[in-house]
Design an enzyme around this catalytic site. Sequence first.
Site, PDB file in Angstrom:
ATOM      1  N   SER A  86       0.837  -1.195   0.000  1.00 23.05           N
ATOM      2  CA  SER A  86       0.000   0.000   0.000  1.00 23.05           C
ATOM      3  C   SER A  86       0.880   1.257   0.000  1.00 23.05           C
ATOM      4  O   SER A  86       1.641   1.462  -0.935  1.00 23.05           O
ATOM      5  CB  SER A  86      -0.957  -0.062   1.201  1.00 23.05           C
ATOM      6  N   HIS A 236      -7.465  -6.005   0.538  1.00 24.01           N
ATOM      7  CA  HIS A 236      -6.275  -5.163   0.526  1.00 24.01           C
ATOM      8  C   HIS A 236      -5.183  -5.687   1.464  1.00 24.01           C
ATOM      9  O   HIS A 236      -4.006  -5.471   1.236  1.00 24.01           O
ATOM     10  CB  HIS A 236      -6.675  -3.734   0.906  1.00 24.01           C
TER      11      HIS A 236
END
Length: 255
Positions: A86, A236
């Site tokens: 990320s 995610h």
Amino acid sequence: MEVLYSKIIGEGQPLLILHGYFGMGDNWKSHANKFAEDGFEVHLIDQRNHGRSFHSDAFDYELLVGDLYNYIQYHNLEKVDLLGHSMGGKTVMLFATEYSELVNKLIVADISPRMYPPHHHEILAALNSVDFSKQTSRKLVDEKLAELIGEKGIRQFLAKNVYRKTKDKLAFRFNLKSLTENNSEVGVALPSFTVFEGETLFLRGANSGYISKEDEPLIQVHFPKSKIKTIANTGHWLHAENPKDFYKEALLFFK
């Protein structure tokens, strides 16, 4: 020069792991232990304003890349492997395009080079609603966060940043003020015409929208020697949701 805090585990090829927004190196400890067993010297790094690293009002990817460069120089590292998730993925992408001579291989976990509109507003609002003079226990902090964050998993992740600052006062490890003020920096795109010619692997979560079909041509432009693999049954947080498959793909690529 302030040097980023890290935990170093194992011996062998240097592998630097960079966490995401609101995270810290510790989030990657179980993967780090495995990599160490497989012949890597793993550096679990806390990026600025996170974990035990220094706090600063200034926060953007050029600064994060500079911090990483200083860290590599300080530890006398040469060709390193990089793994970033990320926000950490954005840092390692930019680093690899600027300092390609220092990078062996690159893994980017569930983020693409494009711009992401600012999000995390609820999380920031929830964190800023905590008043440690009133929320004096972890349980009370969790109850306060729960007013705005329904998902228990997200609250548990954030709660890892709560520590005892003094005998009777808790605090957050991250620099909430700076992260709130600089929230828009987290989603910025990799600059145009930046290229890393080295081997690169993008790992995406099967149920995550962070790397879409539309992102694939852009990834190829910046990373011509890249592959994209999908980790099944994950969003995610792919490394936490399916650690077995994530680790298998990462090790196969680094080895």
